[in-house]
Every structure is written in structure tokens, then in C-alpha cells.
Design an enzyme around this catalytic site. Structure first.
Site, PDB file in Angstrom:
ATOM      1  N   ASP A   1       0.850  -1.184   0.000  1.00  0.00           N
ATOM      2  CA  ASP A   1       0.000   0.000   0.000  1.00  0.00           C
ATOM      3  C   ASP A   1       0.888   1.238   0.000  1.00  0.00           C
ATOM      4  O   ASP A   1       1.659   1.467   0.946  1.00  0.00           O
ATOM      5  CB  ASP A   1      -0.896  -0.022   1.239  1.00  0.00           C
ATOM      6  CG  ASP A   1      -1.903   1.125   1.276  1.00  0.00           C
ATOM      7  OD1 ASP A   1      -1.787   2.051   0.453  1.00  0.00           O
ATOM      8  OD2 ASP A   1      -2.797   1.077   2.134  1.00  0.00           O
ATOM      9  N   LEU A   2       0.768   2.055  -1.052  1.00  0.00           N
ATOM     10  CA  LEU A   2       1.570   3.267  -1.166  1.00  0.00           C
ATOM     11  C   LEU A   2       1.405   4.200   0.027  1.00  0.00           C
ATOM     12  O   LEU A   2       2.333   4.927   0.390  1.00  0.00           O
ATOM     13  CB  LEU A   2       1.160   4.044  -2.420  1.00  0.00           C
ATOM     14  CG  LEU A   2       1.570   3.507  -3.782  1.00  0.00           C
ATOM     15  CD1 LEU A   2       0.822   4.273  -4.869  1.00  0.00           C
ATOM     16  CD2 LEU A   2       3.073   3.655  -3.965  1.00  0.00           C
TER      17      LEU A   2
ATOM     18  N   PHE B   1       3.391   4.862 -11.092  1.00  0.00           N
ATOM     19  CA  PHE B   1       2.083   4.984 -11.728  1.00  0.00           C
ATOM     20  C   PHE B   1       0.952   4.629 -10.760  1.00  0.00           C
ATOM     21  O   PHE B   1      -0.204   4.582 -11.161  1.00  0.00           O
ATOM     22  CB  PHE B   1       2.006   4.080 -12.968  1.00  0.00           C
ATOM     23  CG  PHE B   1       2.471   4.746 -14.229  1.00  0.00           C
ATOM     24  CD1 PHE B   1       1.613   4.905 -15.308  1.00  0.00           C
ATOM     25  CD2 PHE B   1       3.769   5.201 -14.354  1.00  0.00           C
ATOM     26  CE1 PHE B   1       2.034   5.518 -16.479  1.00  0.00           C
ATOM     27  CE2 PHE B   1       4.211   5.813 -15.522  1.00  0.00           C
ATOM     28  CZ  PHE B   1       3.331   5.972 -16.593  1.00  0.00           C
ATOM     29  N   GLY B   2       1.261   4.372  -9.500  1.00  0.00           N
ATOM     30  CA  GLY B   2       0.247   3.978  -8.541  1.00  0.00           C
ATOM     31  C   GLY B   2      -0.531   5.170  -8.006  1.00  0.00           C
ATOM     32  O   GLY B   2       0.061   6.153  -7.560  1.00  0.00           O
TER      33      GLY B   2
ATOM     34  N   TYR C   1      -8.001  15.604  -7.766  1.00  0.00           N
ATOM     35  CA  TYR C   1      -7.094  14.680  -8.467  1.00  0.00           C
ATOM     36  C   TYR C   1      -5.967  15.459  -9.145  1.00  0.00           C
ATOM     37  O   TYR C   1      -4.787  15.109  -9.022  1.00  0.00           O
ATOM     38  CB  TYR C   1      -7.886  13.868  -9.492  1.00  0.00           C
ATOM     39  CG  TYR C   1      -7.045  12.994 -10.384  1.00  0.00           C
ATOM     40  CD1 TYR C   1      -6.484  11.808  -9.905  1.00  0.00           C
ATOM     41  CD2 TYR C   1      -6.800  13.341 -11.710  1.00  0.00           C
ATOM     42  CE1 TYR C   1      -5.710  11.002 -10.727  1.00  0.00           C
ATOM     43  CE2 TYR C   1      -6.037  12.540 -12.530  1.00  0.00           C
ATOM     44  CZ  TYR C   1      -5.484  11.370 -12.034  1.00  0.00           C
ATOM     45  OH  TYR C   1      -4.715  10.579 -12.842  1.00  0.00           O
TER      46      TYR C   1
ATOM     47  N   LYS D   1      -1.609  15.939  -8.535  1.00  0.00           N
ATOM     48  CA  LYS D   1      -0.546  15.960  -9.544  1.00  0.00           C
ATOM     49  C   LYS D   1       0.330  17.199  -9.363  1.00  0.00           C
ATOM     50  O   LYS D   1       1.561  17.128  -9.499  1.00  0.00           O
ATOM     51  CB  LYS D   1      -1.150  15.921 -10.942  1.00  0.00           C
ATOM     52  CG  LYS D   1      -2.021  14.698 -11.220  1.00  0.00           C
ATOM     53  CD  LYS D   1      -1.260  13.395 -11.022  1.00  0.00           C
ATOM     54  CE  LYS D   1      -2.099  12.190 -11.390  1.00  0.00           C
ATOM     55  NZ  LYS D   1      -1.374  10.915 -11.180  1.00  0.00           N
TER      56      LYS D   1
ATOM     57  N   SER E   1      -4.548  11.674 -22.503  1.00  0.00           N
ATOM     58  CA  SER E   1      -5.547  10.595 -22.420  1.00  0.00           C
ATOM     59  C   SER E   1      -5.017   9.355 -23.124  1.00  0.00           C
ATOM     60  O   SER E   1      -4.990   9.294 -24.342  1.00  0.00           O
ATOM     61  CB  SER E   1      -6.892  11.010 -23.021  1.00  0.00           C
ATOM     62  OG  SER E   1      -6.775  11.409 -24.366  1.00  0.00           O
TER      63      SER E   1
ATOM     64  N   ARG F   1     -12.434  15.168 -28.129  1.00  0.00           N
ATOM     65  CA  ARG F   1     -11.288  15.627 -27.339  1.00  0.00           C
ATOM     66  C   ARG F   1     -10.071  14.746 -27.572  1.00  0.00           C
ATOM     67  O   ARG F   1      -8.932  15.226 -27.679  1.00  0.00           O
ATOM     68  CB  ARG F   1     -11.651  15.645 -25.855  1.00  0.00           C
ATOM     69  CG  ARG F   1     -10.487  15.974 -24.924  1.00  0.00           C
ATOM     70  CD  ARG F   1     -10.930  16.050 -23.474  1.00  0.00           C
ATOM     71  NE  ARG F   1      -9.809  16.281 -22.583  1.00  0.00           N
ATOM     72  CZ  ARG F   1      -9.139  15.323 -21.929  1.00  0.00           C
ATOM     73  NH1 ARG F   1      -9.505  14.047 -22.080  1.00  0.00           N
ATOM     74  NH2 ARG F   1      -8.133  15.623 -21.138  1.00  0.00           N
TER      75      ARG F   1
END
Length: 278
Positions: free
Chosen positions: A50-51, A70-71, A135, A139, A164, A172
Site C-alpha cells: 500500500d503506497l 504509476f500507482g 485529483y 498531480k 488521455s 477531445r
């Protein structure tokens, strides 16, 4: 390299990265919170961790040369749900990586760090943060974390602002598409470029309608080959006229720029779960 660590190995993008990364080091340690990730590639080992728990993730990074991080929860959620995996998890990776002597971290950042910028502005990699969601805020936090750890502790990082990476089934995506082959090239260049310091680069294919400028990240050697224009005729034939008052149409964040804070952006999209089977 002797040891490379991949977090988020059970995710859709992680599924495409495992095999090529397993060829870049003597040992690839893949990790996620899932119980398992199926058949392993030659040189790959899986560790469930678990990160958000430092004592769980720190041993995974011991002896690693680099981490491909990438988690995370990959959607907008209430802040309290994102705090552990997306905020604390990033801190744990950088702090554990620093203590373990990791040379570089390659991070799956996102266009949502700058999602409220207008697509018409053709922003570059130095565009100021304008997150569209909690979210996206995570980042921004991790990009600033990476910058600080480079300035203060000499830990290199490359932050991949992915637009994406999913099938092209909406207007898009004609500009924002990142093919899986280009994703692999992008991560490979972030790993094998000799010196990166602290760097940001957009994760996007060579689309005719690309809305961002990667020119100042060209030293990383990323030269995408795929182009979403091949899907344009079919996608546009089914599309409704754009609403110029809709931030989901006009801003980089797409649906994430439109939803209320804490509400899912993914629920407004039609993402196909086409993860690779090992």
C-alpha cells in the site's frame, strides 16, 4: 540497471509497461495493492504493498536504481479518499526513494495539473499549475514535490503529464490521445535519458490536433509516432456540435474541468478497459 520498481502495476497503463520495463533491468519489482497481477515476465517479481503506508512501500524500494511511479486512484474523488494514495503515497515514494539512494523517479502526472487552461492557449511544459480537481491538485503537489527533492536533495524526476491514454472515441481524444506504443516510448526515454534533473513532459501522441507544446522537453528524446487523425472521420460523424460555454469542451481537463469537486470525471467518459494480459 540492477533493479527497477513499477508502482501501479495492476492498472491499465501498468499492464502495458511491465514487459518493456522488465527488459530494462536485471530485476523488475512490480507493486500494487491487488493480490496478484497474473503471470510474471522474465526477471519480474510482484510485491503487494500500500503506497499510503510508508513501512510497507519503503522496503520495496531498497536497492532500486529507479522507480516508475504509476500507482494512484485514477479519478476525481473527495479529498479525503485521495489523501492517502495520491498525496501521502507520492511523499512516501520520494522520501523512501531518497533514503534508499534511488537515482530517478518517473511519475505519471496528468494534464489535470493544468486542466483549467484553455486548449486554444497551446500551453507548454512551463505553464503554471491550474488544477481542475482534487485529483489534479495531487498531480500539482507531486510535481512540486519532485522539484523540491531535486533542488534540495538531488533526486531526479520526470513528470509525464499524460493527456488521455485510452481508445479514441470522442472529439477531445483526437488531440489528447497517447497510444500505448507511444506511452512505452515516453517512459523508456524518461528512464534511459542520461540526465534529466527535474523535468515535465506532456504524454501525448503525434496528433494533428495536439493542444500542447512539448518543444522545451525535446532533450528527453521522445518522438511519438502515432496520430489520432486516423479516427477523426468516424468520431466526428457521431459528435454533437461543441458548446463553447462548456469548460469540458474548452479546457484541457475535459470532463474533469466540468464536474464538481469530489465528483467522478471518469463517469463522464467512455474509457474501455483494454488492459494487456500477461
Amino acid at each position: 540497471m540492477k533493479k527497477l520498481v513499477l508502482t501501479g502495476a495492476a492498472g491499465r497503463l501498468g499492464s502495458y509497461l511491465r514487459e518493456p520495463l522488465s527488459r530494462m533491468a536485471e530485476e523488475l519489482v512490480s507493486t500494487d495493492i491487488a493480490e496478484d497481477i497474473g503471470k510474471l515476465y522474465d526477471g519480474e517479481r510482484y510485491v503487494q504493498a500500500d503506497l499510503a503506508q510508508y513501512d510497507a512501500i519503503a522496503p520495496v524500494l531498497e536497492g532500486a536504481d529507479m522507480v516508475v511511479h504509476f500507482g494512484a486512484i485514477v479519478d476525481e474523488k473527495p479529498f479525503e479518499e485521495l489523501l492517502g494514495p495520491n498525496f501521502v503515497g507520492s511523499y512516501n515514494i520520494w522520501e523512501a526513494g531518497y533514503r534508499a539512494g534511488v537515482r530517478r523517479i518517473v511519475y505519471a502526472s496528468s494534464i489535470h495539473a493544468v486542466g483549467m487552461h484553455k486548449k486554444a492557449d497551446f500551453i507548454g511544459v512551463y505553464a503554471p499549475h491550474r488544477p481542475d480537481t482534487f485529483y489534479g491538485l495531487a498531480k500539482c503537489f507531486t510535481e512540486d514535490l519532485g522539484s523540491m527533492y531535486w533542488d534540495k536533495r538531488g533526486l531526479e524526476s520526470v513528470h509525464l503529464r499524460i493527456l488521455s491514454a485510452a481508445q479514441v472515441n470522442n472529439p477531445r481524444a483526437l488531440g489528447s490521445w497517447l497510444s500505448y506504443d507511444d506511452l512505452i516510448q515516453l517512459v523508456t526515454r524518461a528512464v534511459d535519458t542520461p540526465s534529466v534533473g527535474f523535468s515535465v513532459i506532456y504524454g501525448v501522441s503525434n496528433n494533428d490536433r495536439c493542444p500542447v507544446d512539448n518543444a522545451k522537453a525535446s532533450f528527453l528524446g521522445y518522438r511519438p509516432k502515432d496520430n489520432a487523425e486516423q479516427f477523426a472521420e468516424a468520431v466526428l460523424a457521431e459528435a454533437s456540435p461543441a458548446d463553447l460555454s462548456d469548460p469540458g469542451e474548452m479546457c484541457h481537463g475535459g470532463p474533469f474541468a466540468k464536474v464538481d469537486l469530489g465528483q467522478s470525471g471518469i463517469a463522464q467518459m467512455s474509457i474501455v478497459d483494454d488492459r494487456k494480459k500477461s
